[in-house]
Design a protein around this motif. Structure first.
Motif, PDB file in Angstrom:
ATOM      1  N   GLY A  39       0.745  -1.157  -0.156  1.00  0.00           N
ATOM      2  CA  GLY A  39      -0.214   0.223  -0.049  1.00  0.00           C
ATOM      3  C   GLY A  39       0.809   1.313   0.098  1.00  0.00           C
ATOM      4  N   GLN A  40       1.909   1.289  -0.820  1.00  0.00           N
ATOM      5  CA  GLN A  40       2.696   2.567  -0.731  1.00  0.00           C
ATOM      6  C   GLN A  40       1.820   3.759  -1.387  1.00  0.00           C
ATOM      7  OE1 GLN A  40       3.650   0.105  -2.435  1.00  0.00           O
ATOM      8  NE2 GLN A  40       5.200   0.431  -3.883  1.00  0.00           N
ATOM      9  N   GLU A  41       1.164   3.502  -2.342  1.00  0.00           N
ATOM     10  CA  GLU A  41       0.037   4.249  -2.913  1.00  0.00           C
ATOM     11  C   GLU A  41      -1.337   4.103  -2.080  1.00  0.00           C
ATOM     12  OE1 GLU A  41      -3.011   5.485  -3.986  1.00  0.00           O
ATOM     13  OE2 GLU A  41      -2.096   7.210  -4.518  1.00  0.00           O
ATOM     14  N   ALA A  42      -1.800   4.943  -1.360  1.00  0.00           N
ATOM     15  CA  ALA A  42      -2.769   4.745  -0.170  1.00  0.00           C
ATOM     16  C   ALA A  42      -4.228   4.148  -0.856  1.00  0.00           C
ATOM     17  CB  ALA A  42      -3.220   5.991   0.327  1.00  0.00           C
ATOM     18  N   ASN A  43      -4.591   4.448  -1.882  1.00  0.00           N
ATOM     19  CA  ASN A  43      -5.873   4.018  -2.503  1.00  0.00           C
ATOM     20  C   ASN A  43      -5.836   2.427  -2.918  1.00  0.00           C
ATOM     21  OD1 ASN A  43      -6.876   6.328  -2.181  1.00  0.00           O
ATOM     22  ND2 ASN A  43      -7.160   7.243  -4.171  1.00  0.00           N
ATOM     23  N   TRP A  44      -4.616   2.219  -3.500  1.00  0.00           N
ATOM     24  CA  TRP A  44      -4.765   0.862  -4.104  1.00  0.00           C
ATOM     25  C   TRP A  44      -5.373  -0.288  -3.165  1.00  0.00           C
ATOM     26  CZ3 TRP A  44      -5.341   1.257  -8.747  1.00  0.00           C
ATOM     27  CH2 TRP A  44      -4.224   2.238  -9.693  1.00  0.00           C
ATOM     28  N   PRO A  45      -4.704  -0.415  -2.070  1.00  0.00           N
ATOM     29  CA  PRO A  45      -5.465  -1.506  -1.055  1.00  0.00           C
ATOM     30  C   PRO A  45      -6.894  -1.676  -1.106  1.00  0.00           C
ATOM     31  CG  PRO A  45      -3.789  -0.550   0.057  1.00  0.00           C
ATOM     32  CD  PRO A  45      -3.911   0.315  -1.005  1.00  0.00           C
ATOM     33  N   PHE A  46      -7.595  -0.308  -0.947  1.00  0.00           N
ATOM     34  CA  PHE A  46      -9.127  -0.298  -1.116  1.00  0.00           C
ATOM     35  C   PHE A  46      -9.646  -0.916  -2.254  1.00  0.00           C
ATOM     36  CE2 PHE A  46      -7.923   3.350   1.587  1.00  0.00           C
ATOM     37  CZ  PHE A  46      -8.660   3.336   2.638  1.00  0.00           C
ATOM     38  N   ILE A  47      -8.977  -0.876  -3.325  1.00  0.00           N
ATOM     39  CA  ILE A  47      -9.463  -1.661  -4.667  1.00  0.00           C
ATOM     40  C   ILE A  47      -9.195  -3.172  -4.548  1.00  0.00           C
ATOM     41  CG2 ILE A  47      -9.358  -1.651  -7.112  1.00  0.00           C
ATOM     42  CD1 ILE A  47     -10.245   1.224  -6.137  1.00  0.00           C
ATOM     43  N   GLY A  48      -8.114  -3.588  -3.880  1.00  0.00           N
ATOM     44  CA  GLY A  48      -7.758  -4.805  -3.734  1.00  0.00           C
ATOM     45  C   GLY A  48      -8.855  -5.521  -2.789  1.00  0.00           C
ATOM     46  N   LEU A  49      -9.474  -4.593  -1.748  1.00  0.00           N
ATOM     47  CA  LEU A  49     -10.495  -5.286  -0.882  1.00  0.00           C
ATOM     48  C   LEU A  49     -11.722  -5.331  -1.516  1.00  0.00           C
ATOM     49  CD1 LEU A  49      -9.610  -3.523   2.496  1.00  0.00           C
ATOM     50  CD2 LEU A  49      -8.776  -6.026   1.618  1.00  0.00           C
ATOM     51  N   TRP A  50     -12.043  -4.134  -2.293  1.00  0.00           N
ATOM     52  CA  TRP A  50     -13.084  -4.064  -3.133  1.00  0.00           C
ATOM     53  C   TRP A  50     -13.485  -5.316  -4.054  1.00  0.00           C
ATOM     54  CZ3 TRP A  50     -13.738  -3.332  -8.237  1.00  0.00           C
ATOM     55  CH2 TRP A  50     -15.105  -3.536  -8.910  1.00  0.00           C
ATOM     56  N   THR A  51     -12.296  -5.663  -4.669  1.00  0.00           N
ATOM     57  CA  THR A  51     -12.362  -6.676  -5.813  1.00  0.00           C
ATOM     58  C   THR A  51     -12.695  -7.956  -5.295  1.00  0.00           C
ATOM     59  OG1 THR A  51     -11.723  -7.226  -7.749  1.00  0.00           O
ATOM     60  CG2 THR A  51     -10.166  -7.465  -6.129  1.00  0.00           C
ATOM     61  N   ARG A  52     -12.553  -8.316  -3.886  1.00  0.00           N
ATOM     62  CA  ARG A  52     -12.623  -9.616  -3.209  1.00  0.00           C
ATOM     63  C   ARG A  52     -13.859  -9.844  -2.250  1.00  0.00           C
ATOM     64  NH1 ARG A  52      -6.990  -8.545  -4.024  1.00  0.00           N
ATOM     65  NH2 ARG A  52      -5.767 -10.366  -4.254  1.00  0.00           N
ATOM     66  N   LEU A  53     -14.411  -8.632  -1.946  1.00  0.00           N
ATOM     67  CA  LEU A  53     -15.339  -8.624  -0.881  1.00  0.00           C
ATOM     68  C   LEU A  53     -16.733  -8.200  -1.284  1.00  0.00           C
ATOM     69  CD1 LEU A  53     -13.229  -6.955   2.188  1.00  0.00           C
ATOM     70  CD2 LEU A  53     -13.935  -9.396   1.636  1.00  0.00           C
ATOM     71  N   THR A  54     -17.816  -8.671  -0.855  1.00  0.00           N
ATOM     72  CA  THR A  54     -19.193  -8.288  -1.571  1.00  0.00           C
ATOM     73  C   THR A  54     -19.505  -7.008  -1.002  1.00  0.00           C
ATOM     74  OG1 THR A  54     -20.160  -9.553   0.415  1.00  0.00           O
ATOM     75  CG2 THR A  54     -19.950 -10.865  -1.630  1.00  0.00           C
ATOM     76  N   ASP A  55     -19.440  -6.542   0.306  1.00  0.00           N
ATOM     77  CA  ASP A  55     -20.004  -5.494   0.653  1.00  0.00           C
ATOM     78  C   ASP A  55     -18.958  -4.527   1.422  1.00  0.00           C
ATOM     79  OD1 ASP A  55     -22.845  -6.340   0.480  1.00  0.00           O
ATOM     80  OD2 ASP A  55     -22.323  -7.834   2.010  1.00  0.00           O
ATOM     81  N   PHE A  56     -17.819  -4.289   0.700  1.00  0.00           N
ATOM     82  CA  PHE A  56     -16.817  -3.496   1.230  1.00  0.00           C
ATOM     83  C   PHE A  56     -17.324  -2.074   1.043  1.00  0.00           C
ATOM     84  CE2 PHE A  56     -12.861  -1.140   0.505  1.00  0.00           C
ATOM     85  CZ  PHE A  56     -12.387  -1.169   1.648  1.00  0.00           C
ATOM     86  N   ARG A  57     -16.863  -1.205   1.949  1.00  0.00           N
ATOM     87  CA  ARG A  57     -17.039   0.230   1.957  1.00  0.00           C
ATOM     88  C   ARG A  57     -15.653   0.825   2.338  1.00  0.00           C
ATOM     89  NH1 ARG A  57     -20.324  -1.576  -0.391  1.00  0.00           N
ATOM     90  NH2 ARG A  57     -22.595  -1.148  -0.064  1.00  0.00           N
ATOM     91  N   THR A  58     -15.250   1.815   1.706  1.00  0.00           N
ATOM     92  CA  THR A  58     -14.033   2.597   2.005  1.00  0.00           C
ATOM     93  C   THR A  58     -13.736   2.862   3.493  1.00  0.00           C
ATOM     94  OG1 THR A  58     -14.724   4.720   1.062  1.00  0.00           O
ATOM     95  CG2 THR A  58     -13.392   3.144  -0.277  1.00  0.00           C
ATOM     96  N   ALA A  59     -14.924   3.305   4.026  1.00  0.00           N
ATOM     97  CA  ALA A  59     -15.039   3.785   5.344  1.00  0.00           C
ATOM     98  C   ALA A  59     -14.710   2.571   6.257  1.00  0.00           C
ATOM     99  CB  ALA A  59     -16.194   4.347   5.846  1.00  0.00           C
ATOM    100  N   GLU A  60     -14.717   1.383   6.054  1.00  0.00           N
ATOM    101  CA  GLU A  60     -14.401   0.260   6.603  1.00  0.00           C
ATOM    102  C   GLU A  60     -12.945   0.321   7.191  1.00  0.00           C
ATOM    103  OE1 GLU A  60     -15.121  -4.611   7.270  1.00  0.00           O
ATOM    104  OE2 GLU A  60     -15.851  -3.589   5.330  1.00  0.00           O
ATOM    105  N   LEU A  61     -12.275   0.288   5.974  1.00  0.00           N
ATOM    106  CA  LEU A  61     -10.811   0.258   6.213  1.00  0.00           C
ATOM    107  C   LEU A  61     -10.138   1.759   6.946  1.00  0.00           C
ATOM    108  CD1 LEU A  61      -8.058  -0.894   5.685  1.00  0.00           C
ATOM    109  CD2 LEU A  61      -7.937  -0.205   3.513  1.00  0.00           C
ATOM    110  N   ASP A  62     -10.770   2.896   6.394  1.00  0.00           N
ATOM    111  CA  ASP A  62     -10.288   4.001   7.339  1.00  0.00           C
ATOM    112  C   ASP A  62     -10.612   4.033   8.647  1.00  0.00           C
ATOM    113  OD1 ASP A  62      -9.913   5.460   4.961  1.00  0.00           O
ATOM    114  OD2 ASP A  62     -11.764   6.174   4.662  1.00  0.00           O
TER     115      ASP A  62
END
Length: 362
Positions: A39-62
């Motif tokens: 995650g050296q570029e901060a947004n990329w991990p959010f995309i990686g979680l979204w592509t794997r999880l059914t109900d992921f929201r960015t606020a969850e990782l924040d």
């Protein structure tokens, strides 16, 4: 000894990486399963979680970053990753020698080779005790005591000499560039001391998410060396397979091996995704020819997408356009599937926006 085909390796990797179908799982549990998410570029991990999880929201990782369930710090491969706080406590000590070895690189050597590293470490720890400071603040203060032609490199060098973690805002969802990073002493942030190195745990956890794999694969993923002896010690507890070239692949004895004909969907992956960087031999997910296409720019991160389980091209966010660049021809059915997957991704990368999708000719 059983031989496993490239296609079966591909399906097994996608299954263990939770890329054959989205799952319902807390984001922290997924990060734990993957061991660490680059995650050296901060947004990329959010995309990686979204592509794997059914109900992921960015606020969850924040929220996980803010409540310190997940930490952002330099770990495996000497780069910034996200991991659970519990895993960081043993993972960082396990890879610490590799992290500290970066001090031999010219970038750091030019800045600190003439300085006493023990004194720099002590001064840095004293400065950070009880505080979270920006890199600019650290640089300005340390440079007064440790003169160097490159004072801006002192905070990064300190991060190699002592375990530190980043402030939650540095890893939060938002702007794609120009994040301000502040750092804290890891033990203070976690409220607990670090554990002893645990190479056995690291290898077994890696195999659960990336196996079957060679010794070289584990070393490439972790950034560490000399793991042959550890794997030999673990051999009685492992299943041993061979790939088509005869190399030994190690795996957990009860880990499932997927069917080579398992249908898999189109998946859009972030730059530096675990599935793309988890092995030294990455041919189970991307061809050597396609890796060569991006060799000169790979260090900056190239987001890619999968068709039939293998990398088929790249995608980029160009202003309000999600641009898909195939490297190989798409059948009409494949193009429709790629477009549909891009439509799912578009509101994630452009929340509230009126973006468009463009697929360029192969």
């Amino acid at each position: 000894m059983t031989e496993i085909s490239p296609r079966r390796l591909n399906r097994t990797l996608l299954t263990r990486q939770l890329l054959t179908e989205r799952v319902t799982m807390p984001a922290a549990e997924l990060i734990r399963h993957l061991v660490a998410v680059q995650g050296q570029e901060a947004n990329w991990p959010f995309i990686g979680l979204w592509t794997r999880l059914t109900d992921f929201r960015t606020a969850e990782l924040d929220a996980l970053l803010r409540d310190r369930t997940i930490v952002r710090a330099t770990m495996i491969r000497r780069t910034v990753h996200l991991a659970t706080a519990a895993d960081y406590r043993w993972l960082y000590p396990t890879v610490r020698p590799a992290v500290e070895s970066q001090l031999r690189l010219a970038y750091y050597r030019e800045a600190v080779e003439h300085l006493d590293h023990t004194e720099l470490r002590t001064a840095g720890r004293n400065l950070l005790t009880g505080r979270t400071l920006t890199r600019t603040e650290i640089s300005r203060t340390l440079a007064e005591r440790f003169p160097t032609p490159y004072p801006e490199r002192l905070p990064a060098a300190l991060g190699l000499l002592t375990p530190v973690v980043h402030n939650p805002e540095a890893g939060a969802w938002g702007a794609w560039r120009n994040r301000r990073v502040s750092i804290s002493l890891a033990e203070e942030w976690l409220g607990a001391p670090l554990d002893a190195p645990a190479p056995d745990t690291m290898i077994l956890r890696y195999l659960a998410a990336f196996g079957p794999a060679t010794v070289a694969d584990v070393q490439s993923w972790s950034g560490t060396t000399k793991l042959t002896e550890v794997i030999e010690r673990l051999r009685p507890r492992l299943r041993v397979l061979r790939d088509e070239s005869g190399r030994e692949l190690f795996d957990l004895p009860d880990a499932p091996l997927a069917d080579a004909d398992l249908p898999v969907p189109v998946r859009f992956l972030p730059a530096f995704d675990n599935a793309l960087l988890g092995h030294k031999d990455r041919s189970r997910v991307i061809s050597d020819a396609d890796r060569a296409r991006i060799a000169k720019i790979a260090s900056g991160g190239v987001p890619m997408y999968l068709v039939d389980g293998f990398v088929h091209g790249r995608w980029d966010l160009d202003g309000d356009t999600l641009r898909v660049t195939p490297w190989h021809p798409l059948t009409p059915a494949e193009e429709a599937a790629v477009y549909a997957a891009a439509e799912e991704l578009l509101p994630v990368v452009l929340p509230g926006g009126n973006g468009e999708i463009r697929i360029t000719p192969a």
